[in-house]
Design an enzyme around this catalytic site. Structure first.
Site, short mmCIF file in Angstrom:
data_model
loop_
_atom_site.label_atom_id
_atom_site.label_comp_id
_atom_site.label_asym_id
_atom_site.label_seq_id
_atom_site.Cartn_x
_atom_site.Cartn_y
_atom_site.Cartn_z
N TRP A 255 -7.12 8.03 -1.21
CA TRP A 255 -7.25 8.71 -2.50
C TRP A 255 -8.58 8.38 -3.18
O TRP A 255 -8.82 8.77 -4.30
CB TRP A 255 -6.09 8.34 -3.43
CG TRP A 255 -5.77 6.88 -3.40
CD1 TRP A 255 -6.36 5.91 -4.16
CD2 TRP A 255 -4.82 6.24 -2.57
NE1 TRP A 255 -5.82 4.70 -3.83
CE2 TRP A 255 -4.87 4.87 -2.86
CE3 TRP A 255 -3.92 6.70 -1.58
CZ2 TRP A 255 -4.06 3.93 -2.21
CZ3 TRP A 255 -3.12 5.77 -0.94
CH2 TRP A 255 -3.19 4.41 -1.26
N TYR B 110 0.14 2.49 -18.10
CA TYR B 110 -0.72 2.15 -16.97
C TYR B 110 -1.29 3.41 -16.31
O TYR B 110 -2.50 3.54 -16.10
CB TYR B 110 0.03 1.29 -15.92
CG TYR B 110 -0.73 1.28 -14.63
CD1 TYR B 110 -1.84 0.47 -14.47
CD2 TYR B 110 -0.41 2.17 -13.60
CE1 TYR B 110 -2.61 0.52 -13.32
CE2 TYR B 110 -1.16 2.24 -12.45
CZ TYR B 110 -2.26 1.41 -12.31
OH TYR B 110 -3.03 1.49 -11.18
N TYR C 168 12.78 4.58 -5.58
CA TYR C 168 12.64 4.88 -7.02
C TYR C 168 12.53 6.39 -7.24
O TYR C 168 11.50 6.92 -7.65
CB TYR C 168 11.42 4.17 -7.60
CG TYR C 168 11.49 2.68 -7.45
CD1 TYR C 168 12.15 1.90 -8.40
CD2 TYR C 168 10.96 2.05 -6.33
CE1 TYR C 168 12.24 0.53 -8.23
CE2 TYR C 168 11.06 0.68 -6.16
CZ TYR C 168 11.70 -0.07 -7.11
OH TYR C 168 11.81 -1.42 -6.96
N CYS D 105 -10.55 -18.30 -2.90
CA CYS D 105 -11.54 -18.54 -3.95
C CYS D 105 -12.96 -18.64 -3.40
O CYS D 105 -13.93 -18.39 -4.12
CB CYS D 105 -11.19 -19.80 -4.73
SG CYS D 105 -9.55 -19.72 -5.49
N CYS E 274 -14.56 -15.34 -3.87
CA CYS E 274 -14.31 -14.64 -5.14
C CYS E 274 -15.58 -14.58 -5.99
O CYS E 274 -16.22 -15.62 -6.23
CB CYS E 274 -13.21 -15.34 -5.92
SG CYS E 274 -12.89 -14.54 -7.50
N GLU F 282 -10.42 -0.30 -10.48
CA GLU F 282 -10.12 -0.48 -9.05
C GLU F 282 -10.69 -1.79 -8.52
O GLU F 282 -10.15 -2.37 -7.57
CB GLU F 282 -10.61 0.73 -8.26
CG GLU F 282 -9.69 1.94 -8.52
CD GLU F 282 -9.92 3.13 -7.61
OE1 GLU F 282 -11.09 3.40 -7.26
OE2 GLU F 282 -8.92 3.79 -7.25
N ASP G 82 -2.88 -3.23 -13.59
CA ASP G 82 -1.63 -3.33 -12.81
C ASP G 82 -1.31 -4.82 -12.59
O ASP G 82 -1.99 -5.71 -13.11
CB ASP G 82 -1.75 -2.54 -11.51
CG ASP G 82 -2.69 -3.19 -10.51
OD1 ASP G 82 -3.40 -4.15 -10.86
OD2 ASP G 82 -2.72 -2.73 -9.35
N GLU H 18 -1.40 7.34 -7.94
CA GLU H 18 -0.94 6.32 -8.91
C GLU H 18 0.58 6.33 -9.04
O GLU H 18 1.19 5.27 -9.16
CB GLU H 18 -1.62 6.51 -10.26
CG GLU H 18 -3.11 6.23 -10.26
CD GLU H 18 -3.47 4.79 -9.87
OE1 GLU H 18 -2.60 3.90 -9.96
OE2 GLU H 18 -4.60 4.57 -9.42
N1 ADE Z 1 -2.71 0.45 -6.87
C1 ADE Z 1 -2.54 1.31 -7.88
N2 ADE Z 1 -3.58 2.16 -7.98
C2 ADE Z 1 -4.44 1.83 -6.99
C3 ADE Z 1 -5.69 2.31 -6.58
N3 ADE Z 1 -6.27 3.33 -7.21
N4 ADE Z 1 -6.29 1.71 -5.54
C4 ADE Z 1 -5.68 0.67 -4.93
N5 ADE Z 1 -4.51 0.17 -5.26
C5 ADE Z 1 -3.89 0.73 -6.29
#
Ligand code: ADE
Length: 337
Positions: A18, A116, A80, A193, A196, A176, A134, A35
């Site tokens: 996506w 969200y 869900y 870490c 990071c 993201e 998230d 999403e």
């Molecule tokens: N989790 C929720 N939205 C996302 C995204 N756009 N890319 C990666 N993980 C996700």
């Protein structure tokens, strides 16, 4: 913190179905669909569903025109199911308006779009300066700041801080980047870490035990419910029904089953059929764990609950709990992907 994060993201962003190449305008339909799918579902599990949906229904208008049963069946296995019902409602409302609204505030008015998702679509598709925090992003902030207050208060603080930090020129990349950092580096267990980009700023790291955060309250154990499901077979067919439109697994195809109760007693098999016990499947729902005994019989239609015969070769579209049950009978409910 923001420049270091965005530089890291430029190098390390995950390539996901996506996402578009940098600089390419994102299609709000694809952003929204991904999403919704990614709520409560992992990236690897959601990805094939995203591909299937976007090839079958490439636009929000196409999805809006789909039959409810087809969408519910295509969603089967993602769980869900209220999400799928709201997905269709939302698609139809957007198609009726002609396009997705472009602001976080207006997106919030659509079915199935909470704070969200509104933030994510506004930031990723429309470049609005909104946060999309998230669970992964929350963990990153909880560690970065070594937040010690109770988790509800910590989440509020994180939401406010994230809103302040969103860079006006790259709100989607900021969202993201936090997700990717949380999913691939600042993981729940054994955060890495060493790689990071925020390690020098991280209070939890300075304390020496980043895994200690976030300080979430222990979850209450899920109660167990018991039930029986029935695989009724006749000449290569299985008896299925469609569940009531709302409630658990609402609108989904299903095997006939007893009520699901706190005790096994009281859900005796119906009919006078010669039942064979195939075994038990277990499935985790949000509010309970289900232990489902699966019984099979070759049967005439005497006493069958309302339903219809479906070819045993085409049981796609069953939610996972019933897919597990038909698998015990040696049948498959999964489309080969
Ligand atoms: N989790 C929720 N939205 C996302 C995204 N756009 N890319 C990666 N993980 C996700």
């Amino acid at each position: 913190m923001v420049p270091a994060l965005l530089t890291w993201f430029g190098r390390s962003a995950r390539i996901l179905p996506w996402r578009e190449a940098q600089g390419v305008r994102r299609d709000p339909y694809r952003v929204w669909l991904s999403e919704i799918m990614l709520q409560q579902t992992t990236v690897p599990h959601a990805a094939p569903y995203f591909a299937a949906f976007t090839s079958r229904w490439p636009t929000v208008a196409a999805l809006a025109a789909a039959r409810d049963e087809d969408v519910m069946q295509a969603w089967a296995g993602l769980g869900y199911y209220a999400r799928a019902r709201n997905l269709l409602k939302c698609a139809r409302e957007v198609a009726a308006r002609g396009a997705f609204p472009e602001s976080e505030t207006e997106l919030r008015t659509l079915p199935g779009i909470g704070p969200y998702t509104a933030g994510a679509v506004a930031a990723l598709a429309f470049g609005e300066r909104t946060p999309a925090v998230d669970g992964n992003a929350e963990r990153v902030f909880a560690r970065l700041l070594a937040l010690k207050e109770d988790w509800a208060a910590a989440k509020k603080r994180i939401a406010l801080l994230a809103r302040e930090l969103v860079p006006a020129d790259r709100p989607g990349a900021f969202a993201e980047a936090l997700m990717d950092l949380g999913a691939t580096v600042c993981t729940p267990k054994k955060p890495n870490c060493a790689v990071c980009p925020l390690t020098a700023l991280c209070a939890a790291r300075a304390e020496g035990d980043p895994e200690h955060y976030p300080l979430k309250p222990a979850k209450a154990a899920r109660p167990v419910r018991y039930g029986r499901a029935y695989v009724l077979r006749r000449t290569g067919h299985v008896w299925l029904l469609r569940r009531a439109p709302s409630g658990l697994l609402g609108g989904m195809l299903a095997l006939p089953s007893s009520d699901w109760r706190e005790a096994r007693e009281g859900c005796e098999p119906p009919l006078g059929a010669a039942w064979e016990r195939l075994g038990e499947v277990r499935h985790v729902f949000t509010h309970f764990n289900l232990h489902l005994e699966v019984l099979a019989a070759e049967t005439t239609d005497a006493g069958l609950p309302e339903g219809f015969w479906v070819s045993a070769d085409d049981l796609t579209g069953l939610p996972s709990v019933f897919a597990k049950a038909v698998a015990l009978a040696g049948l498959s409910a999964r489309r080969k992907r």
